[in-house]
Write a protein that holds these residues in place. Structure first.
Motif, short mmCIF file in Angstrom:
data_model
loop_
_atom_site.label_atom_id
_atom_site.label_comp_id
_atom_site.label_asym_id
_atom_site.label_seq_id
_atom_site.Cartn_x
_atom_site.Cartn_y
_atom_site.Cartn_z
N TYR A 82 37.98 12.44 43.36
CA TYR A 82 37.76 12.59 44.81
C TYR A 82 37.22 11.30 45.40
CZ TYR A 82 35.90 14.60 49.18
OH TYR A 82 35.62 14.88 50.49
N HIS A 83 37.87 10.84 46.49
CA HIS A 83 37.40 9.67 47.23
C HIS A 83 36.57 10.13 48.43
CE1 HIS A 83 37.66 6.21 50.03
NE2 HIS A 83 37.74 5.49 48.93
N LYS A 84 35.56 9.40 48.80
CA LYS A 84 34.65 9.81 49.87
C LYS A 84 35.37 10.09 51.18
CE LYS A 84 32.42 6.96 52.29
NZ LYS A 84 31.47 6.00 52.90
N SER A 85 36.58 9.49 51.38
CA SER A 85 37.34 9.70 52.61
C SER A 85 37.95 11.10 52.68
CB SER A 85 38.47 8.68 52.71
OG SER A 85 39.42 8.88 51.68
N GLY A 86 38.03 11.78 51.54
CA GLY A 86 38.68 13.09 51.48
C GLY A 86 39.97 13.07 50.69
N THR A 87 40.47 11.89 50.34
CA THR A 87 41.64 11.80 49.48
C THR A 87 41.26 12.26 48.07
OG1 THR A 87 42.69 10.01 50.73
CG2 THR A 87 43.28 10.20 48.41
N PHE A 88 42.09 13.12 47.46
CA PHE A 88 41.74 13.60 46.13
C PHE A 88 42.99 13.95 45.34
CE2 PHE A 88 42.02 17.55 48.58
CZ PHE A 88 42.70 18.40 47.73
N GLU A 89 42.79 14.10 44.04
CA GLU A 89 43.80 14.58 43.11
C GLU A 89 43.11 15.57 42.19
OE1 GLU A 89 46.92 12.04 40.86
OE2 GLU A 89 45.27 12.33 39.45
N GLU A 90 43.64 16.79 42.13
CA GLU A 90 43.00 17.84 41.32
C GLU A 90 44.06 18.56 40.49
OE1 GLU A 90 39.55 21.19 41.93
OE2 GLU A 90 41.04 20.98 43.53
N ILE A 91 43.81 18.67 39.20
CA ILE A 91 44.68 19.41 38.29
C ILE A 91 44.03 20.76 38.02
CG2 ILE A 91 45.79 19.44 36.04
CD1 ILE A 91 45.80 16.41 36.08
N HIS A 92 44.77 21.84 38.31
CA HIS A 92 44.24 23.19 38.23
C HIS A 92 44.36 23.76 36.80
CE1 HIS A 92 44.52 24.09 42.83
NE2 HIS A 92 44.02 22.90 42.56
N PRO A 93 43.71 24.90 36.54
CA PRO A 93 43.74 25.47 35.19
C PRO A 93 45.14 25.76 34.66
CG PRO A 93 42.02 26.50 36.49
CD PRO A 93 42.77 25.62 37.42
N ASP A 94 46.10 26.08 35.54
CA ASP A 94 47.46 26.39 35.09
C ASP A 94 48.33 25.14 34.97
OD1 ASP A 94 47.82 25.74 37.72
OD2 ASP A 94 48.95 27.55 38.26
N GLY A 95 47.75 23.95 35.16
CA GLY A 95 48.50 22.71 35.06
C GLY A 95 49.08 22.24 36.37
N SER A 96 48.92 23.03 37.44
CA SER A 96 49.39 22.58 38.76
C SER A 96 48.51 21.43 39.25
CB SER A 96 49.32 23.74 39.77
OG SER A 96 50.12 24.82 39.35
N LYS A 97 49.11 20.55 40.07
CA LYS A 97 48.36 19.42 40.59
C LYS A 97 48.45 19.40 42.11
CE LYS A 97 49.74 15.06 40.52
NZ LYS A 97 50.03 13.66 40.13
N VAL A 98 47.32 19.20 42.76
CA VAL A 98 47.26 19.05 44.21
C VAL A 98 46.82 17.63 44.51
CG1 VAL A 98 46.21 19.82 46.36
CG2 VAL A 98 46.75 21.48 44.57
N GLU A 99 47.62 16.93 45.28
CA GLU A 99 47.29 15.55 45.66
C GLU A 99 47.28 15.47 47.18
OE1 GLU A 99 48.62 11.06 44.33
OE2 GLU A 99 50.15 12.62 44.47
#
Length: 407
Positions: free
Chosen positions: A210-227
C-alpha cells in the motif's frame, strides 16, 4: 590496549545499556543514532543537549550484508524509539552499539511527556502518535485493533462499486478480506504511511502493498489480485508481452483508447462479434480488406461509417447477406469527361431498398453524351458499334472511339 581486552582486540567486559533515540541525521550517513542512555545521560537537556550525545552504530541482522551498499540500509530507526545496546569499549562507555529496538505501551507520565525540551522525548514531537497513546507500539493492523484508524477503513470507504461494461452491465471492486488474528499478520509501516503486510491468518492469508496515496496491490486468500492505481499507470516491455485469460475479460476506459501496431494485427473471434459506436466510425485500409465471419457480425454506429480501401475489398459470408438502408447508392457522383464522347458511371441514387428486403447489386448504367448534345443511357455491358474498334462494351468506351450505333 585496555585491560578488558584480549590480544585479539575483543572486549571481554561489555557494558549493556538501554536508551532513547533523539537524532538520526548522521553526518557520515552510516545509519548512526544519537541515544540518550539511562544511568549515563540526564533527561535535562540543559546539562546534556541532544547534539552532545554520542553516535551509536546499529547492528544489522545476519541476512543483510552491510557492505558496499548491499543488504538492508540501517535507516529504519526514528527519533522517539527505544533501543537496547552495549558499549563495545566496555566501561569507557564511548562507543555505543545498537542491538535492536523495543516497544511497549505508551504512557504520558514520568519522563515521557512529549515535552520537546526534555530528554527521553521525541525532539520533533511526532512520537508517540496520538492514536497510540495507552496502546501497544505494535501496529494496529498486526493486532486487528482500532481498525477505523488504519488504511483498512480508508480502502473500504474508497471502493469503486459500479464500473460499467460494454453493451450494459457493471462490476465492483472487491472489498479487502482483511481479518487478521494476532500474531499472524506481519506488518511493516514507514513513517510517511507506506504499508507492507504478509498475513498468515488461517483462511485470510494475504499479501498487501500500500502506498500512502491510496495506490495498492492486494492478493486475496483465493489467489485473486486487486490492483488500484490512484495516478497514471505506465508499463514498458522491451521484448514480447504475453497475456492469457481463460475466463472473461472486461476493460472499461472513461476516455480515449489509442492502439498502434508497427506491423500486423490479428483478431480472432470464436463466437459472435458486436461493435456499437455512438458517433461516427471510419476505417481506412491502404491495401486489401477482407471481412470473413463464420457466425454473426454486428456493427452499429450512431453516426457515419466510412470505410476507405486502397486496394481490393472482399466480403465473404457463409450465410445470408442482407443490406438494409433507406437509400443504397453504388458509385454515386463518379464521372469522367472524355471529350466528344463522355460518360458517367452511376446508379440512380433515388432508388430505395425496401425494409427487410434482400438486395443484389444491379448492373451499372452508362450515359453516353453525343456531339450534338443528345444522351443515350444503356447498360454497362451493352455492345456499341464503333468505326475504329468494332463492337465495344459501353463501359469500355474512350474519347477516341467513333460511335456508329448501338448493337
Amino acid at each position: 590496549m585496555s585491560e578488558n581486552q584480549s590480544n585479539t582486540g575483543i572486549n571481554t567486559n561489555l557494558v549493556w545499556w538501554h536508551g532513547f533515540v533523539e537524532d538520526v541525521n548522521d553526518p557520515l550517513k552510516l545509519g548512526r543514532c544519537r541515544v540518550r542512555i539511562f544511568g549515563i545521560h540526564t533527561h535535562d537537556k540543559k546539562e546534556i543537549p541532544t547534539d552532545s550525545l554520542p553516535w551509536a552504530t546499529s547492528i544489522m541482522p545476519s541476512n543483510s550484508s552491510s557492505a558496499s551498499g548491499l543488504g538492508l540500509s540501517p535507516t529504519g530507526i526514528l527519533p522517539g524509539t527505544w533501543v537496547l545496546g552495549f558499549f563495545r569499549d566496555g566501561e569507557s562507555c564511548q562507543q555505543p552499539m545498537i542491538l535492536g529496538t523495543y516497544g511497549g505501551i505508551n504512557k504520558l507520565e514520568g519522563i515521557t511527556s512529549k515535552n520537546k525540551s526534555l530528554g527521553f522525548n521525541d525532539p520533533s514531537g511526532k512520537l508517540p502518535k496520538s492514536t497510540y497513546i495507552d496502546e501497544p507500539d505494535v501496529n494496529k493492523l498486526a493486532r486487528n485493533e482500532d481498525i477505523g484508524n488504519t488504511i483498512v477503513e480508508k480502502k473500504r470507504n474508497d471502493l469503486d462499486s459500479r464500473n460499467p461494461t460494454a453493451l450494459g452491465g457493471s462490476w465492483s471492486e472487491p472489498r479487502t478480506p482483511y481479518n487478521a488474528t494476532y500474531p499472524k499478520n506481519h506488518v511493516y509501516e514507514s513513517e510517511s504511511g507506506h504499508v507492507f503486510e504478509v498475513d498468515d491468518t488461517p483462511n485470510y492469508e494475504r499479501l498487501h502493498k500500500y502506498h500512502k496515496s491510496g495506490t495498492f496491490e492486494e492478493i486475496h486468500p483465493d489467489g485473486s489480485k486487486v490492483e488500484k492505481i490512484i495516478g497514471d499507470d505506465f508499463m514498458i516491455v522491451r521484448k514480447n508481452n504475453h497475456v492469457s485469460v481463460y475466463g472473461n475479460s472486461t476493460v472499461n476506459v472513461g476516455n480515449d483508447i489509442k492502439i498502434a501496431s508497427g506491423r500486423n494485427v490479428d483478431v480472432q473471434i470464436g463466437g459472435n462479434a458486436r461493435v456499437l459506436v455512438s458517433g461516427s466510425l471510419t476505417a481506412k485500409v491502404g491495401g486489401n480488406s477482407t471481412i470473413q465471419t463464420a457466425g454473426n457480425l454486428k456493427m452499429q454506429t450512431g453516426g457515419n461509417f466510412t470505410h476507405f480501401v486502397g486496394g481490393s475489398y472482399t466480403v465473404v459470408s457463409g450465410g445470408l447477406m442482407t443490406l438494409l438502408a433507406p437509400k443504397v447508392s453504388l458509385n454515386p457522383g463518379v464521372g469522367f469527361s472524355l471529350g466528344s464522347v463522355g460518360f458517367s458511371l452511376g446508379l440512380n441514387t433515388n432508388k430505395s431498398a425496401p425494409a427487410q428486403t434482400t438486395t443484389t447489386t444491379p448492373k451499372r448504367k452508362v450515359v453516353l453524351e453525343l456531339d450534338d448534345g443528345r444522351t443515350i443511357t444503356t447498360d454497362e455491358d451493352r455492345k456499341v458499334r464503333t468505326s475504329n474498334r468494332g463492337l465495344v462494351n459501353a463501359v469500355d468506351l474512350t474519347e477516341n472511339d467513333d460511335i456508329v450505333s448501338l448493337a
